[in-house]
Design an enzyme around this catalytic site. Structure first.
Site, PDB file in Angstrom:
ATOM      1  N   ASP A 135      23.365  47.741  45.994  1.00  0.00           N
ATOM      2  CA  ASP A 135      22.654  46.219  45.326  1.00  0.00           C
ATOM      3  C   ASP A 135      22.058  46.252  45.351  1.00  0.00           C
ATOM      4  O   ASP A 135      20.973  44.758  44.449  1.00  0.00           O
ATOM      5  CB  ASP A 135      23.582  45.012  46.409  1.00  0.00           C
ATOM      6  CG  ASP A 135      23.624  43.816  45.854  1.00  0.00           C
ATOM      7  OD1 ASP A 135      23.433  43.264  44.700  1.00  0.00           O
ATOM      8  OD2 ASP A 135      23.761  42.774  47.057  1.00  0.00           O
ATOM      9  N   CYS A 195      42.703  32.161  43.455  1.00  0.00           N
ATOM     10  CA  CYS A 195      41.282  31.816  43.821  1.00  0.00           C
ATOM     11  C   CYS A 195      40.468  30.906  42.683  1.00  0.00           C
ATOM     12  O   CYS A 195      39.270  30.085  42.837  1.00  0.00           O
ATOM     13  CB  CYS A 195      40.767  33.432  43.374  1.00  0.00           C
ATOM     14  SG  CYS A 195      40.869  34.005  41.477  1.00  0.00           S
TER      15      CYS A 195
HETATM   16  C1  B12 Z   1      24.338  38.670  40.553  1.00  0.00           C
HETATM   17  C2  B12 Z   1      25.194  38.965  41.959  1.00  0.00           C
HETATM   18  C3  B12 Z   1      26.155  38.060  42.568  1.00  0.00           C
HETATM   19  C4  B12 Z   1      25.614  36.165  42.072  1.00  0.00           C
HETATM   20  C5  B12 Z   1      26.749  36.372  40.548  1.00  0.00           C
HETATM   21  C6  B12 Z   1      28.204  36.407  40.956  1.00  0.00           C
HETATM   22  C7  B12 Z   1      28.967  37.123  39.186  1.00  0.00           C
HETATM   23  N1  B12 Z   1      30.192  37.212  39.790  1.00  0.00           N
HETATM   24  O1  B12 Z   1      28.293  37.511  38.810  1.00  0.00           O
HETATM   25  C8  B12 Z   1      26.558  34.997  42.923  1.00  0.00           C
HETATM   26  C9  B12 Z   1      25.167  34.992  43.967  1.00  0.00           C
HETATM   27  C10 B12 Z   1      27.129  34.241  43.172  1.00  0.00           C
HETATM   28  C11 B12 Z   1      27.475  36.802  44.185  1.00  0.00           C
HETATM   29  C12 B12 Z   1      27.673  35.767  45.024  1.00  0.00           C
HETATM   30  C13 B12 Z   1      28.623  36.736  45.780  1.00  0.00           C
HETATM   31  N2  B12 Z   1      28.783  37.920  45.836  1.00  0.00           N
HETATM   32 CO1  B12 Z   1      27.857  39.258  44.912  1.00  0.00          CO
HETATM   33  N3  B12 Z   1      26.601  40.463  43.503  1.00  0.00           N
HETATM   34  C14 B12 Z   1      26.162  40.269  42.622  1.00  0.00           C
HETATM   35  C15 B12 Z   1      25.101  41.476  41.913  1.00  0.00           C
HETATM   36  C16 B12 Z   1      23.723  41.694  42.806  1.00  0.00           C
HETATM   37  C17 B12 Z   1      25.305  41.480  40.393  1.00  0.00           C
HETATM   38  C18 B12 Z   1      26.467  40.932  39.898  1.00  0.00           C
HETATM   39  C19 B12 Z   1      26.287  40.836  38.051  1.00  0.00           C
HETATM   40  O2  B12 Z   1      25.666  41.954  37.710  1.00  0.00           O
HETATM   41  N4  B12 Z   1      26.523  40.122  37.691  1.00  0.00           N
HETATM   42  C20 B12 Z   1      26.560  39.825  36.360  1.00  0.00           C
HETATM   43  C21 B12 Z   1      27.985  39.270  35.841  1.00  0.00           C
HETATM   44  C22 B12 Z   1      28.313  39.212  34.846  1.00  0.00           C
HETATM   45  O3  B12 Z   1      28.758  40.662  36.443  1.00  0.00           O
HETATM   46  P1  B12 Z   1      30.470  41.035  37.514  1.00  0.00           P
HETATM   47  O4  B12 Z   1      30.843  39.823  37.562  1.00  0.00           O
HETATM   48  O5  B12 Z   1      30.055  41.735  37.942  1.00  0.00           O
HETATM   49  O6  B12 Z   1      31.019  41.112  36.227  1.00  0.00           O
HETATM   50  C23 B12 Z   1      31.567  42.888  35.585  1.00  0.00           C
HETATM   51  C24 B12 Z   1      33.271  43.124  35.156  1.00  0.00           C
HETATM   52  O7  B12 Z   1      33.515  42.722  36.720  1.00  0.00           O
HETATM   53  C25 B12 Z   1      33.051  43.060  34.146  1.00  0.00           C
HETATM   54  N5  B12 Z   1      34.150  41.760  33.983  1.00  0.00           N
HETATM   55  C26 B12 Z   1      34.654  40.893  34.219  1.00  0.00           C
HETATM   56  N6  B12 Z   1      35.297  40.329  33.277  1.00  0.00           N
HETATM   57  C27 B12 Z   1      35.945  41.403  33.856  1.00  0.00           C
HETATM   58  C28 B12 Z   1      37.786  40.982  33.133  1.00  0.00           C
HETATM   59  C29 B12 Z   1      38.119  42.072  32.881  1.00  0.00           C
HETATM   60  C30 B12 Z   1      40.054  42.210  32.372  1.00  0.00           C
HETATM   61  C31 B12 Z   1      37.586  43.764  33.290  1.00  0.00           C
HETATM   62  C32 B12 Z   1      37.822  44.933  32.700  1.00  0.00           C
HETATM   63  C33 B12 Z   1      36.170  43.534  33.648  1.00  0.00           C
HETATM   64  C34 B12 Z   1      35.554  42.524  33.870  1.00  0.00           C
HETATM   65  O8  B12 Z   1      32.204  43.128  33.571  1.00  0.00           O
HETATM   66  C35 B12 Z   1      31.151  42.644  33.974  1.00  0.00           C
HETATM   67  C36 B12 Z   1      29.638  42.681  33.383  1.00  0.00           C
HETATM   68  O9  B12 Z   1      30.062  44.593  33.865  1.00  0.00           O
HETATM   69  C37 B12 Z   1      26.319  42.849  42.796  1.00  0.00           C
HETATM   70  C38 B12 Z   1      25.529  43.677  43.033  1.00  0.00           C
HETATM   71  C39 B12 Z   1      25.789  44.897  41.529  1.00  0.00           C
HETATM   72  N7  B12 Z   1      24.807  45.597  41.003  1.00  0.00           N
HETATM   73  O10 B12 Z   1      26.501  44.725  40.779  1.00  0.00           O
HETATM   74  C40 B12 Z   1      26.381  41.351  43.598  1.00  0.00           C
HETATM   75  C41 B12 Z   1      28.101  41.975  44.497  1.00  0.00           C
HETATM   76  C42 B12 Z   1      28.662  41.874  42.875  1.00  0.00           C
HETATM   77  N8  B12 Z   1      27.867  41.016  45.339  1.00  0.00           N
HETATM   78  C43 B12 Z   1      29.153  41.472  46.074  1.00  0.00           C
HETATM   79  C44 B12 Z   1      29.580  40.309  47.320  1.00  0.00           C
HETATM   80  C45 B12 Z   1      30.225  40.426  48.718  1.00  0.00           C
HETATM   81  C46 B12 Z   1      29.430  38.762  46.736  1.00  0.00           C
HETATM   82  C47 B12 Z   1      30.056  37.376  47.757  1.00  0.00           C
HETATM   83  C48 B12 Z   1      31.077  37.727  48.156  1.00  0.00           C
HETATM   84  C49 B12 Z   1      28.921  37.302  48.807  1.00  0.00           C
HETATM   85  C50 B12 Z   1      30.013  36.066  49.773  1.00  0.00           C
HETATM   86  N9  B12 Z   1      30.368  35.827  50.150  1.00  0.00           N
HETATM   87  O11 B12 Z   1      29.334  34.888  49.728  1.00  0.00           O
HETATM   88  C51 B12 Z   1      30.007  36.339  46.438  1.00  0.00           C
HETATM   89  C52 B12 Z   1      31.746  35.962  45.483  1.00  0.00           C
HETATM   90  C53 B12 Z   1      31.450  35.550  44.119  1.00  0.00           C
HETATM   91  C54 B12 Z   1      31.983  35.221  43.385  1.00  0.00           C
HETATM   92  N10 B12 Z   1      33.008  34.762  43.333  1.00  0.00           N
HETATM   93  O12 B12 Z   1      32.170  36.654  42.468  1.00  0.00           O
HETATM   94  C55 B12 Z   1      29.664  42.541  46.065  1.00  0.00           C
HETATM   95  C56 B12 Z   1      31.045  42.452  45.862  1.00  0.00           C
HETATM   96  C57 B12 Z   1      32.270  43.780  46.042  1.00  0.00           C
HETATM   97  C58 B12 Z   1      33.643  43.840  45.498  1.00  0.00           C
HETATM   98  N11 B12 Z   1      34.101  43.662  46.642  1.00  0.00           N
HETATM   99  O13 B12 Z   1      33.492  43.089  44.570  1.00  0.00           O
HETATM  100  C59 B12 Z   1      28.224  42.893  44.973  1.00  0.00           C
HETATM  101  C60 B12 Z   1      29.060  44.234  44.279  1.00  0.00           C
HETATM  102  C61 B12 Z   1      27.462  43.746  46.377  1.00  0.00           C
HETATM  103  C62 B12 Z   1      27.919  44.927  46.642  1.00  0.00           C
HETATM  104  N12 B12 Z   1      26.835  45.620  46.476  1.00  0.00           N
HETATM  105  O14 B12 Z   1      28.718  45.320  48.019  1.00  0.00           O
HETATM  106  N13 B12 Z   1      26.697  37.321  43.481  1.00  0.00           N
HETATM  107  S1  SF4 Z   2      44.948  38.288  42.602  1.00  0.00           S
HETATM  108 FE1  SF4 Z   2      43.848  38.271  41.139  1.00  0.00          FE
HETATM  109  S2  SF4 Z   2      44.271  35.791  40.447  1.00  0.00           S
HETATM  110 FE2  SF4 Z   2      44.469  35.490  42.126  1.00  0.00          FE
HETATM  111  S3  SF4 Z   2      43.599  35.152  43.670  1.00  0.00           S
HETATM  112 FE3  SF4 Z   2      43.397  37.660  43.806  1.00  0.00          FE
HETATM  113  S4  SF4 Z   2      41.764  38.471  42.504  1.00  0.00           S
HETATM  114 FE4  SF4 Z   2      42.890  35.418  42.048  1.00  0.00          FE
END
Ligand code: B12
Ligand code: SF4
Ligand code: SF4
Length: 350
Positions: A135, A195
């Site tokens: 992270d 979710c």
């Molecule tokens: C910014 C951030 C946040 C932000 C934005 C979250 C978000 N969804 O982007 C906020 C503050 C809201 C947040 C909240 C949480 N976070 Co956070 N966060 C981050 C951080 C620093 C960056 C995420 C990021 O780049 N977001 C930008 C978006 C566009 O990227 P993304 O959602 O990761 O999506 C990528 C893939 O998922 C993919 N993707 C998207 N859609 C699809 C669909 C398909 C079909 C496929 C194949 C791929 C794909 O594309 C995206 C771009 O590459 C990461 C650490 C990191 N460096 O990655 C931790 C991280 C994601 N967070 C984490 C956690 C634990 C949380 C919380 C659970 C904490 C809590 N309980 O309050 C919540 C969960 C909220 C939620 N529903 O996501 C963990 C997740 C672990 C896991 N098992 O996934 C991480 C990885 C930190 C870690 N090192 O463990 N977080």
């Molecule tokens: S299985 Fe997929 S759609 Fe259902 S609660 Fe988990 S993340 Fe959400």
């Protein structure tokens, strides 16, 4: 040689307590366009760092030149025996995200990752460069972990493992050492939408897309300023993070407790007495919460969040404490406490 290096790293990762250790190559993330569109739409809110390092996030070889492999690791923070408190807004108690019931995972995993990176460097005889992250860097951790087969990105945007559910952290080592890659995982949500329906603020704007500006995790942890008025009532009694979308995921039936986080669980109760916490001054806050996730919001952020929770669930008994916060010199704390008093008074009149 590389096969041997991978085996040694995996065996060391297991010994250190990591739940998974798998490898992907260092190519650009397949979800690059998803991330870029997300930024363009402003879904990241005020998290400017997500925009600043845009190029690096889309190309990990800009983070580690000559990158050959990414080792992704998972660390479960599931607690089987803990009671998970109600978010029912009639109870004046606070709820915190499950990950915050431990000492700060960044510190805990940093130690382990340093050791693992040393093992990797020792296990090969040529010059190499390896960097670990938890992270802490401009990389798309979930994309990398899905490609390494650790789990799949669910509709709530978190990574889900068939062996762990969704209660786990992700970390990684980016290295110039070529290692054999694992097969990527594929999405297994099917027709489920639990979710999306469970989110109290409709922050999951569509499957796989989170509008961080509406997410309670963002509002209570990452946002430094004022919480938008229209979202405050939806926060209920959540004072630090949110787990609602994670908690309903059916894949959690497979969740298992991990070895790394278990010894670092905080002794605080899971049901938080909001009145008592609201009385905490800055120095007690520092003493009590140093080394825990709460330190991120600082005292002012926590008091802001507690004020919102009391505004939603408190009674006239909380007004003296809120009045003290309302006269605090910090404008954010004062404004939220004033709002909370008005909410309680409105409820009394109706
Ligand atoms: C910014 C951030 C946040 C932000 C934005 C979250 C978000 N969804 O982007 C906020 C503050 C809201 C947040 C909240 C949480 N976070 Co956070 N966060 C981050 C951080 C620093 C960056 C995420 C990021 O780049 N977001 C930008 C978006 C566009 O990227 P993304 O959602 O990761 O999506 C990528 C893939 O998922 C993919 N993707 C998207 N859609 C699809 C669909 C398909 C079909 C496929 C194949 C791929 C794909 O594309 C995206 C771009 O590459 C990461 C650490 C990191 N460096 O990655 C931790 C991280 C994601 N967070 C984490 C956690 C634990 C949380 C919380 C659970 C904490 C809590 N309980 O309050 C919540 C969960 C909220 C939620 N529903 O996501 C963990 C997740 C672990 C896991 N098992 O996934 C991480 C990885 C930190 C870690 N090192 O463990 N977080
Ligand atoms: S299985 Fe997929 S759609 Fe259902 S609660 Fe988990 S993340 Fe959400
Ligand atoms: S963490 Fe809470 S507010 Fe954020 S998307 Fe999940 S359920 Fe919604």
């Amino acid at each position: 040689m590389e096969v041997d290096a991978k085996r040694r790293v995996q065996s060391k990762a297991k010994a250190l307590g990591f739940d998974h250790c798998q490898v992907s190559d260092g190519s650009q993330p397949g979800s690059r366009s998803h991330y870029e569109a997300w930024i363009e739409k402003g879904r990241h809110g005020k998290m400017a760092y997500l925009e600043r390092n845009r190029e690096k996030r889309c190309d990990p070889s800009l983070v580690v030149p000559n990158l050959k492999s990414v080792i992704s690791l998972s660390t479960s923070y599931f607690q089987p025996s803990k009671r998970h408190p109600s978010t029912n807004s009639t109870i004046p108690r606070g709820v915190i995200a499950r990950y915050a019931r431990f000492r700060d995972y960044h510190d805990i995993l940093a130690e382990k990752l340093k050791e693992l990176t040393d093992e990797l460097t020792r296990s090969v005889s040529f010059d190499s460069h390896s960097l670990w992250y938890v992270d802490t860097g401009p990389i798309l951790e979930r994309d990398m972990a899905q490609r390494a087969g650790i789990g799949f990105v669910g509709k709530h945007t978190n990574l889900i493992s068939r062996r762990l559910g969704n209660w786990f952290f992700i970390s990684e080592i980016l290295t110039t050492i070529p290692l054999p890659v694992d097969s990527p995982e594929k999405n297994r949500c099917g027709t489920c939408q639990k979710c999306i329906t469970a989110c109290p603020t409709q922050a999951i704007s569509k499957p796989f897309e989170l509008d961080a500006r509406r997410c309670i995790s963002y509002l209570t942890i990452e946002l430094k300023g004022s919480i938008p008025l229209e979202l405050r009532p939806l926060i209920g009694n959540r004072i630090f993070g949110c787990d609602d979308c994670l908690a309903v995921c059916p894949w959690n039936r497979f969740a298992v407790e991990g070895r790394i986080m278990k010894p670092h669980a905080l002794s605080d109760p899971t049901d938080i007495d909001l009145e008592a916490w609201a009385q905490m001054d800055q120095s007690s806050f520092k003493e009590r919460f140093r080394g825990t996730p709460f330190f991120r919001t600082k005292w002012r952020g926590l008091m802001r969040n507690i004020s919102v929770a009391l505004g939603n669930t408190g009674t006239s008994r909380n007004i003296p404490t809120l009045s003290r916060l309302a006269s605090n010199e910090d404008a954010i704390v004062s404004e939220h406490a004033t709002w909370a008093i008005e909410q309680i008074q409105d409820r009394q009149q109706n």
